[in-house]
Design a protein around this motif. Structure first.
Motif, PDB file in Angstrom:
ATOM      1  N   HIS A 225     -16.845 -41.284  39.791  1.00 22.37           N
ATOM      2  CA  HIS A 225     -16.759 -42.003  38.517  1.00 22.37           C
ATOM      3  C   HIS A 225     -16.425 -43.477  38.694  1.00 22.37           C
TER       4      HIS A 225
ATOM      5  N   PRO B  47     -21.996 -37.434  33.737  1.00 20.32           N
ATOM      6  CA  PRO B  47     -21.314 -36.140  33.638  1.00 20.32           C
ATOM      7  C   PRO B  47     -21.376 -35.377  34.969  1.00 20.32           C
TER       8      PRO B  47
ATOM      9  N   THR C 122     -20.345 -31.426  36.373  1.00 21.32           N
ATOM     10  CA  THR C 122     -19.795 -30.093  36.168  1.00 21.32           C
ATOM     11  C   THR C 122     -18.925 -29.781  37.373  1.00 21.32           C
TER      12      THR C 122
ATOM     13  N   GLN D  46     -28.213 -34.115  36.094  1.00 21.06           N
ATOM     14  CA  GLN D  46     -27.049 -33.238  36.180  1.00 21.06           C
ATOM     15  C   GLN D  46     -26.636 -33.065  37.630  1.00 21.06           C
TER      16      GLN D  46
END
Length: 157
Positions: free
Chosen positions: A18, A25, A27, A66
């Motif tokens: 990040h 995003p 997971t 993703q």
């Protein structure tokens, strides 16, 4: 090397990711309560590198990139997997992606040392690094790190 929890490894890796991609995003599934014997800085850097590579590949391939970080136990190993929904890695370059200075990206910004470095870090932790293409697209990198049991160490003379 010191014992760190799987949760600590996941948090440090995602924090690094990040720093580079603040709004991306990720997971995260940590199904392991086990510790790994690790240099947290180096190992989280290796996991972050895999997350960044996966995110970049997915972002070029999909409008909804993703990436997932999953940590689980499997017999004598703690398995750290990084998955993406990118295009996968073509068979013709699979044997070269861990070579130093090999890159399929823009060479003005990439030196081709990322996966070579990741593999060196994993090996320095007595682990193994595997690559799989996902059915339906995407890539999975698996770090197999030796299980660490602090209780077992305490019992030994």
């Amino acid at each position: 090397l010191v014992p760190i929890s799987s949760q600590q490894l996941a948090e440090a890796s995602v924090r690094r990711f990040h720093d580079k991609y603040p709004n991306a995003p990720v997971t995260v599934e940590v199904q392991s309560q086990r510790q790994v014997l690790a240099d947290e800085s180096h190992l989280s850097e290796a996991v972050c590198n895999l997350l960044c590579n996966g995110y970049e590949a997915a972002a070029q391939h999909s409008p909804t990139p993703q990436v997932a970080l999953r940590i689980r136990n499997e017999r004598m190993w703690t398995i750290v997997s990084v998955e993406d929904n990118g295009p996968g890695i073509p068979p013709e370059i699979r044997n070269h992606i861990f070579d130093p200075f090999f890159t399929s990206k823009n060479t003005n910004y990439n030196w081709g040392m990322g996966l070579y470095y990741v593999r060196k870090i994993v090996r320095s932790h007595l682990g193994r690094l595997r690559l799989e293409n996902r059915t339906g697209g995407g890539t999975v990198f698996l770090m197999l790190l030796p299980a660490y049991d602090a209780r077992r160490r305490e019992r030994e003379p």
